[in-house]
Design a protein around this motif. Sequence first.
Motif, PDB file in Angstrom:
ATOM      1  N   ARG A  59       0.827  -1.207   0.000  1.00 43.86           N
ATOM      2  CA  ARG A  59       0.000   0.000   0.000  1.00 43.86           C
ATOM      3  C   ARG A  59       0.866   1.263   0.000  1.00 43.86           C
ATOM      4  O   ARG A  59       0.583   2.224  -0.712  1.00 43.86           O
ATOM      5  N   ARG A  76       1.205   4.232  -2.895  1.00 39.81           N
ATOM      6  CA  ARG A  76       1.001   5.645  -2.568  1.00 39.81           C
ATOM      7  C   ARG A  76       2.229   6.472  -2.975  1.00 39.81           C
ATOM      8  O   ARG A  76       2.093   7.586  -3.459  1.00 39.81           O
ATOM      9  N   ARG A 129       2.365   6.712  -7.040  1.00 41.66           N
ATOM     10  CA  ARG A 129       1.255   7.366  -7.719  1.00 41.66           C
ATOM     11  C   ARG A 129       1.565   8.818  -8.071  1.00 41.66           C
ATOM     12  O   ARG A 129       1.407   9.198  -9.225  1.00 41.66           O
TER      13      ARG A 129
END
Length: 187
Positions: free
Chosen positions: A127, A131, A134
Amino acid sequence: MNVRRCIAVFALMATLMGGWGVALAQEGSGLSPEELDNLTAQVAAELRCLVCRGQSVLESNSQLAQEMKALIHDRLASGETPDEVKAYFVRSYGEYILLKPTARGVSLLVYVLPALALVGGGLLLLRLFRRWTRPAAAAAGSGSAAPAARESAGAPAGEPPEGDTSSSASELSPEEAAWLREQLQGK
C-alpha cells in the motif's frame, strides 16, 4: 586374605550384574547401544534444561540435565517410545519443558502470529509503495506528451483540460504546482 577374596567376589558379582542389567535393558528396547545413544540425544535435544535457561538437556552440563539424560536413557532402554518419554516429562514439569511447544491453545499463537505479521507487513508495504509511486507517475505523465496535446487543443499548458477529474495539481502543494506550471510553460 579373606577380606581380599570377599572384595574380589563382590566386584566380580557387581560387574556381572551390571553387564546383565545392560543386556536386559537392550533387550527391552531392541536397540543397539549406538541407536539408544542417538535416540537419547534426540529426545534430550527436544527438552529444556530447567537450570540453564535457553539450553536443551543435551547441551547443558548441569547436574539436573545429566540426571535427566540418564532417566531418558533408562526409559528408552526399557522400551518406551520417545513420545512416551516426552509425555512423562510434560506430566512432571508442564509444557514449558518442551523446547518446541505443541501447536494448540495459547501456544498456537507462537506459530500463527509471525505468519500474520509477515502478511500484514507485506500488505502495508504494498500500500505504501502504491502511494509513493502514484504522484511520481502523474508528474511524469504530465511532463511528456500531455502539455503538447493540451496546447494543440487550445488550453493553457498549466491548467488541466475541462472535465478532467484526475487533476494531479490537487495532489501537489501550491509551490509545487507553480513550479510545475513554470517548467511546462518554459518548454
